[in-house]
Motif scaffolding. Structure first.
Motif, PDB file in Angstrom:
ATOM      1  N   ASN A  88       0.945  -1.154  -0.034  1.00  0.00           N
ATOM      2  CA  ASN A  88       0.024   0.012  -0.179  1.00  0.00           C
ATOM      3  C   ASN A  88       0.850   1.189   0.077  1.00  0.00           C
ATOM      4  OD1 ASN A  88       0.883   0.570   2.549  1.00  0.00           O
ATOM      5  ND2 ASN A  88      -1.367   0.039   3.532  1.00  0.00           N
ATOM      6  N   ALA A 143       2.183  -4.098   4.553  1.00  0.00           N
ATOM      7  CA  ALA A 143       1.169  -2.866   4.452  1.00  0.00           C
ATOM      8  C   ALA A 143       1.357  -1.824   5.804  1.00  0.00           C
ATOM      9  CB  ALA A 143      -0.125  -3.272   4.001  1.00  0.00           C
ATOM     10  N   GLU A 196      -3.332  -0.359   7.321  1.00  0.00           N
ATOM     11  CA  GLU A 196      -4.210  -1.097   6.489  1.00  0.00           C
ATOM     12  C   GLU A 196      -5.821  -1.174   7.192  1.00  0.00           C
ATOM     13  OE1 GLU A 196      -4.106  -2.431   3.167  1.00  0.00           O
ATOM     14  OE2 GLU A 196      -6.042  -2.485   3.750  1.00  0.00           O
TER      15      GLU A 196
END
Ligand SMILES: *Cc1c(COP(=O)(O)O)cnc(C)c1O
Length: 422
Positions: A151, A191, A194
């Protein structure tokens, strides 16, 4: 939902006295909220044997906070020598410290292996041969490459500098095995912030699959999998909180399934930072100026040195003005610090109630990656940190930086390397 209603109520009650006593700006953390989150996390995963959270020290590297999470049974995830030393100073050693570094220098490994050592989480296959001592236990950080999407904060796995590639991972364990390593772990961190719990479940599934694959090839077992941190918190008022219960239920199911098929199961480790302390800190700052040019500006006495996230990641941090009713007339403003950088803004074109000089702004969710990320660019100093204790007392847990601190690295023994003129 940013800052909890409970914290807001308890803090608002005493905020003017705190401001009078300590002066602004400051971050203030909520012991009660931190403890609650710690126990919520532990309870959620109680059906997985040996579940353990290693608090990511970089999120809030303050010993007073670290002692709170230590008492709740957490270990520490460290990424540098000073973070290891902080953990040891408060009495955490060996299996309570996970050292997740990257591009690691020999001196960092040296400290990591002293004092009983710690859990080494190696970022690359080349690092095994650089260890001066072969530890009993080794973990590798796994990077799945194109098999997963990352991400915004961490980046895509194929572009990220972290971890051992998929095609090298068997080699990494086989090499360690040959060197005499006896206990193994596997880690990943894909990530950050998240909010989709399914992403974290997918990460667990991925690591359990890797464990099966490696065990089959090398005939070893794994002591733990570490799914990293990255559980998100809702920074904006309309964001939904992370569904921890669903994550825990599905993760527990995966562990039961693994045990049924393999007859044994690794422990589950996690190393969240933001989720543990993020919502339980706020930055309190006073309005010192108003400016009205092409936009309306509210100038406050804190700057990016206290909180980089808005400038660095375009991150939203909710703001309320102490003592102002929601019904007060709103105006659209930029809330700014004093750095000579136009990204030094806590909010951009935000609807906030009218303020006057001396009003107190409360900037939410600064309990992780807040003070810790601050910097001294432009000669701006980092503010103090306070702790609202469970007994309602307020403790100074870090003083503000002073000019002397800023000048410290300019006071040194002169050293010159001179050459003859060519
Ligand atoms: C930053 C970091 C964490 C903590 O991340 P959060 O998003 O705060 O949970 C955990 N592990 C590693 C390796 C990290 O770099």
């Amino acid at each position: 939902m940013p800052m909890s209603a409970s914290y807001k109520k308890r803090l608002s009650h005493v905020l003017p006295q705190i401001v009078n006593t300590f002066g602004t700006p400051f971050h203030i953390y909520d012991e009660k909220g931190i403890r609650q989150t710690c126990s919520t996390l532990t309870t959620a995963f109680e059906n997985i044997d040996g579940f353990k959270e290693f608090f990511a020290v970089k999120a809030l590297p303050n010993p007073s906070i670290m002692k709170i999470v230590q008492k709740m049974g957490f270990g520490f995830d460290c990424s540098s020598t000073p973070e290891i030393q902080l953990s040891r100073q408060i009495g955490s050693f060996k299996d309570d410290i996970m050292f997740t570094s990257n591009n690691t220098s020999p001196s960092q490994f040296k400290t990591a292996l002293e004092n009983g050592g710690c859990i080494l989480n190696l970022d690359d296959i080349s690092l095994i041969s650089k260890l001066t001592d072969i530890p009993d236990l080794i973990c590798f950080r796994y990077n799945p490459g194109p098999r997963r999407n990352g991400n915004k904060i961490i980046g895509n796995p194929v572009e990220s500098k972290y971890g051992v590639g998929h095609d090298q991972i068997i080699d990494a364990y086989s090499k360690s095995l040959k060197l005499g390593v006896k206990r193994f772990g596997i880690h990943t961190m894909l990530a950050s912030n998240e909010l989709n719990y399914e992403y974290m479940v997918e990460t667990t599934r991925m690591l359990l699959d890797m464990v099966e694959l490696i065990c089959e090839k090398l005939n070893i077992t794994f002591e733990f999998i570490n799914i990293g941190g990255g559980l998100g918190i809702p920074y904006t008022p309309d964001a939904k909180p992370f569904d921890l219960d669903s994550m825990a239920n599905e993760t527990t199911r995966l562990f039961k399934q693994f045990k049924k098929i393999n007859g044994w199961v690794p422990r589950l480790y996690m190393e969240s930072g933001r989720y543990i302390t993020g919502p339980h800190g706020v930055l309190v700052t006073s309005v010192i100026n108003h400016k009205n040019t092409y936009r309306k500006y509210v100038g406050v006495d804190a700057s990016m040195s206290a909180l980089m996230r808005p400038g660095m990641y375009d991150a939203y941090h909710h703001i309320h003005i102490h003592g102002k009713k929601n019904s007060a007339p709103l105006e659209k403003v930029d809330v700014v610090g004093a750095l000579c950088e136009n990204i030094d803004k806590f909010a951009i074109q935000r609807e906030l109630p009218d303020t006057i000089e001396g009003d107190i702004l409360v900037i939410h969710d600064t309990g992780a990656h807040g003070h810790a990320m601050g910097f001294n660019y432009n000669g701006h100093l980092r503010p103090k940190e306070l702790l609202l204790r469970e007994d309602s007392s307020i403790e100074l847990i870090r003083r503000a930086e002073t000019m002397d601190d800023y000048f410290t690295t300019l006071n040194f023994e002169p050293k010159v390397l001179a050459f003859e003129e060519i």
